[in-house]
Design a protein around this motif. Structure first.
Motif, short mmCIF file in Angstrom:
data_model
loop_
_atom_site.label_atom_id
_atom_site.label_comp_id
_atom_site.label_asym_id
_atom_site.label_seq_id
_atom_site.Cartn_x
_atom_site.Cartn_y
_atom_site.Cartn_z
N PHE A 1 0.82 -1.21 0.00
CA PHE A 1 0.00 0.00 0.00
C PHE A 1 0.85 1.26 0.00
O PHE A 1 0.65 2.17 -0.80
CB PHE A 1 -0.92 -0.01 1.22
CG PHE A 1 -1.71 1.27 1.38
CD1 PHE A 1 -2.77 1.56 0.53
CD2 PHE A 1 -1.40 2.18 2.37
CE1 PHE A 1 -3.49 2.73 0.66
CE2 PHE A 1 -2.11 3.36 2.53
CZ PHE A 1 -3.17 3.63 1.67
N TYR A 2 1.82 1.33 0.91
CA TYR A 2 2.63 2.54 1.02
C TYR A 2 3.70 2.64 -0.07
O TYR A 2 4.11 3.74 -0.43
CB TYR A 2 3.32 2.60 2.39
CG TYR A 2 2.38 2.83 3.54
CD1 TYR A 2 1.68 4.02 3.67
CD2 TYR A 2 2.19 1.85 4.51
CE1 TYR A 2 0.81 4.23 4.73
CE2 TYR A 2 1.33 2.06 5.58
CZ TYR A 2 0.64 3.24 5.69
OH TYR A 2 -0.22 3.44 6.74
N GLY A 3 4.14 1.50 -0.58
CA GLY A 3 5.24 1.52 -1.54
C GLY A 3 4.83 1.61 -3.00
O GLY A 3 5.58 2.14 -3.83
N LEU A 4 3.63 1.10 -3.33
CA LEU A 4 3.22 1.05 -4.73
C LEU A 4 3.18 2.41 -5.42
O LEU A 4 3.59 2.53 -6.57
CB LEU A 4 1.86 0.35 -4.84
CG LEU A 4 1.52 -0.32 -6.17
CD1 LEU A 4 2.62 -1.30 -6.57
CD2 LEU A 4 0.19 -1.05 -6.07
N PRO A 5 2.71 3.48 -4.75
CA PRO A 5 2.70 4.78 -5.45
C PRO A 5 4.08 5.31 -5.82
O PRO A 5 4.21 6.18 -6.69
CB PRO A 5 2.02 5.72 -4.43
CG PRO A 5 1.24 4.83 -3.54
CD PRO A 5 2.04 3.57 -3.45
N TRP A 6 5.12 4.81 -5.17
CA TRP A 6 6.47 5.28 -5.44
C TRP A 6 7.15 4.47 -6.53
O TRP A 6 8.27 4.81 -6.95
CB TRP A 6 7.31 5.21 -4.16
CG TRP A 6 6.77 6.09 -3.08
CD1 TRP A 6 5.94 5.73 -2.06
CD2 TRP A 6 7.00 7.49 -2.92
NE1 TRP A 6 5.63 6.79 -1.27
CE2 TRP A 6 6.27 7.90 -1.76
CE3 TRP A 6 7.74 8.43 -3.62
CZ2 TRP A 6 6.27 9.21 -1.32
CZ3 TRP A 6 7.74 9.74 -3.17
CH2 TRP A 6 7.02 10.12 -2.04
N LEU A 7 6.51 3.43 -7.00
CA LEU A 7 7.09 2.59 -8.04
C LEU A 7 6.85 3.21 -9.41
O LEU A 7 5.71 3.56 -9.74
CB LEU A 7 6.48 1.19 -7.97
CG LEU A 7 7.04 0.13 -8.93
CD1 LEU A 7 8.50 -0.13 -8.63
CD2 LEU A 7 6.24 -1.16 -8.81
N PRO B 1 -0.55 12.16 -8.77
CA PRO B 1 0.83 11.67 -8.71
C PRO B 1 1.49 12.00 -7.37
O PRO B 1 1.48 13.14 -6.92
CB PRO B 1 1.50 12.39 -9.88
CG PRO B 1 0.39 12.61 -10.86
CD PRO B 1 -0.83 12.88 -10.03
N ILE B 2 2.08 10.98 -6.75
CA ILE B 2 2.61 11.13 -5.40
C ILE B 2 3.72 12.16 -5.34
O ILE B 2 3.86 12.89 -4.35
CB ILE B 2 3.10 9.75 -4.88
CG1 ILE B 2 3.35 9.78 -3.37
CG2 ILE B 2 4.34 9.30 -5.62
CD1 ILE B 2 2.14 9.67 -2.54
N HIS B 3 4.51 12.27 -6.42
CA HIS B 3 5.60 13.25 -6.43
C HIS B 3 5.06 14.68 -6.45
O HIS B 3 5.67 15.58 -5.87
CB HIS B 3 6.52 13.00 -7.62
CG HIS B 3 7.26 11.70 -7.55
ND1 HIS B 3 8.34 11.50 -6.72
CD2 HIS B 3 7.06 10.52 -8.19
CE1 HIS B 3 8.78 10.26 -6.84
NE2 HIS B 3 8.02 9.64 -7.73
N GLU B 4 3.93 14.88 -7.08
CA GLU B 4 3.30 16.20 -7.06
C GLU B 4 2.79 16.53 -5.66
O GLU B 4 2.90 17.67 -5.20
CB GLU B 4 2.15 16.26 -8.06
CG GLU B 4 2.57 16.15 -9.52
CD GLU B 4 1.38 16.24 -10.47
OE1 GLU B 4 0.29 16.61 -10.00
OE2 GLU B 4 1.55 15.93 -11.66
N LEU B 5 2.27 15.52 -4.96
CA LEU B 5 1.80 15.76 -3.60
C LEU B 5 2.96 16.11 -2.67
O LEU B 5 2.85 17.01 -1.83
CB LEU B 5 1.08 14.52 -3.07
CG LEU B 5 -0.30 14.21 -3.66
CD1 LEU B 5 -0.84 12.92 -3.06
CD2 LEU B 5 -1.27 15.34 -3.40
N VAL B 6 4.07 15.39 -2.82
CA VAL B 6 5.24 15.67 -1.98
C VAL B 6 5.75 17.08 -2.23
O VAL B 6 6.11 17.81 -1.30
CB VAL B 6 6.34 14.62 -2.22
CG1 VAL B 6 7.63 15.02 -1.52
CG2 VAL B 6 5.89 13.24 -1.76
#
Length: 474
Positions: free
Chosen positions: A54-60, A183-188
């Protein structure tokens, strides 16, 4: 009696007094005793596995983008190498059907193992309880003592640390959840300036808040009162379904094993109540099958530990079925109960649905074309005396590589496309082009005539669409 043994201190109502029944039991704090064993180990293995996914999949990353992303703004769903569009919503429906049917099948075979090992409510409750034990004390008595203490700086400090850690996990969970849709990078990148969109802020705090509430405070109440699965599980259960059972024939009559007592007439259960103290929903498994039981197996580990200390055989509380317990089946006999006709039929139906879905996805043409006739100009005569119709072609390249397509049209003798017959579409792009189609006057009678657009990929003739429209002849 053990001082921690649950007891009922409520006074008996006077004889003849009206009986009052409550539909809701007032919640009492459940202080769970920690235990170890193979089933507890398996629970933690699955907690780690599900949360890493769950936590790792968005970073792949996959093809220079997020591997799994349900991009609401672009209206595209990315699942590794697969690109799904709103037109593919049928697959979402099928996935939901498969998920529901799989849960029903799994329940018929193995009871509520999903609840006990991979249900999000169970997983996050386990994480929150681990934090609670880490901060307030691993021993059950230490946590009970802390809650009974009068207000003090020490007590508030411990509670604040616990809730701060809970909130941190809950908000990161909400943040990760939103990362599947933005996109997770946009959120960060938005964190330093807190420049999230309105719906992103809402869902981060909404999902995080519910995680904090459900796993931190409500816990077993969700399973007992809110989860519909616990209510209709009896429909899917039968006497061959795997459940956690207490072997009453072996365990009764139960006793604390006092010195000088004749143990030969007693059952193996020593009435230590350890199975109650470790249960996350606070039930007594010795009372039989109960809808609150989530099948987590911690009572099995706890009971086996007691049996080991008393040099008695394990399995007083164990995973089995009612029929297997009644017939005293060994493991091989129990497996025979699982492979029954009902399960074979369910499995066959599910296999057909999954197979058909997989075949459909594997053989689908990664190209969609929507032909819209320009209604502002139905038909017109151009300089060379031909009749011209205008069309808007929406060419959807469903692959993650740029492609070039060739257009052609058939249906009326001599009909042709005026201008460029090439359409270039970038990766996962929905390209819109205006196409002029001309036909010689007299090639067909006046009125509407069916015509067919052929759109073929230059690099792969198998990627082609045959789209129907109409041509207005004057």
């Amino acid at each position: 009696m053990n001082e921690d043994t649950p007891r009922n201190d409520s006074p008996e109502p006077p004889e003849g007094a009206p009986q009052v029944s409550s539909l809701y039991e007032k919640r009492k704090n459940i202080y769970i005793k920690t235990t170890t064993g193979r089933w507890t180990t398996w629970r933690w293995i699955l907690v780690w596995f599900t949360q890493i996914v769950f936590y790792g999949l968005p970073w792949l990353n996959w093809n220079d983008r997020q591997a799994v992303l349900f991009h609401l703004v672009e209206r595209k769903f990315y699942v590794f190498g697969l690109v799904m569009w709103p037109q593919d919503v049928i697959y979402l429906t099928i996935i939901l059907i498969i998920s529901a049917y799989s849960l029903f099948l799994f329940t018929a075979i193995a009871g509520r193992l999903f609840c006990g090992y991979t249900c999000p409510q169970t997983v996050y409750t386990e994480i929150f309880m681990w934090i609670e034990n880490l901060v307030e004390g691993r021993e059950r008595s230490a946590r009970m003592k802390l809650d009974k203490e009068p207000p003090s700086v020490r007590k508030y400090r411990i509670k604040v640390i616990k809730h701060a850690l809970w909130l941190l996990v809950a908000l990161w969970t909400g943040f990760t959840f939103v990362g599947y849709f933005t996109p997770i990078h946009e959120l960060v990148a938005s964190i330093p300036t807190f420049s999230f969109g309105g719906w992103e802020i809402f869902w981060i705090f909404f999902y995080g808040g519910f995680t904090y509430l459900m796993a931190g405070f409500m816990r077993e109440q969700v399973c007992k009162y809110m989860c519909p699965y616990a209510r209709f599980q009896s429909v899917m259960f039968d006497r061959d379904t795997l459940i956690i059972t207490y072997d009453a024939e072996r365990g009764e009559p139960r006793s604390l094993r006092k010195k000088g007592q004749d143990h030969s007439k007693l059952g193996d259960c020593v009435d230590c109540s350890i199975c109650i103290f470790v249960c996350p929903v606070g039930i007594d498994i010795r009372d039989g099958l109960q809808y609150e039981c989530i099948g987590c197996g911690v009572c099995i580990d706890a009971c086996d530990e007691v049996m080991d200390k008393l040099h008695m055989p394990r399995g007083l509380v164990r995973y089995t079925s009612e029929n297997a317990l009644a017939k005293k089946c060994e493991r091989s006999g129990f497996l025979g109960h699982i492979t029954r006709p009902r399960i074979a039929i369910y499995s066959a139906i599910l296999a057909v649905i999954i197979g058909a879905t997989a075949w459909s996805i594997a053989t689908r043409i990664p190209l969609r074309v929507n032909v819209v006739k320009d209604r502002s100009v139905m038909a017109r005569e151009v300089a060379d005396g031909k009749i011209e119709n205008l069309y808007i072609l929406k060419v959807m390249n469903m692959t993650e590589a740029p492609r070039s397509f060739t257009l052609d049209i058939k249906g009326i003798e001599g009909i042709e496309i005026s201008g460029d017959t090439k359409v270039n579409a970038n990766a996962a792009e929905n390209r819109e082009v205006i196409v002029k189609v001309r036909a010689v006057r007299g090639a067909a009678e006046q009125g509407a005539h069916p015509v067919f657009f052929d759109i073929v990929a230059d690099d792969d003739p198998a990627v082609a669409v045959h789209a129907k429209s109409t041509f207005i002849m004057q």
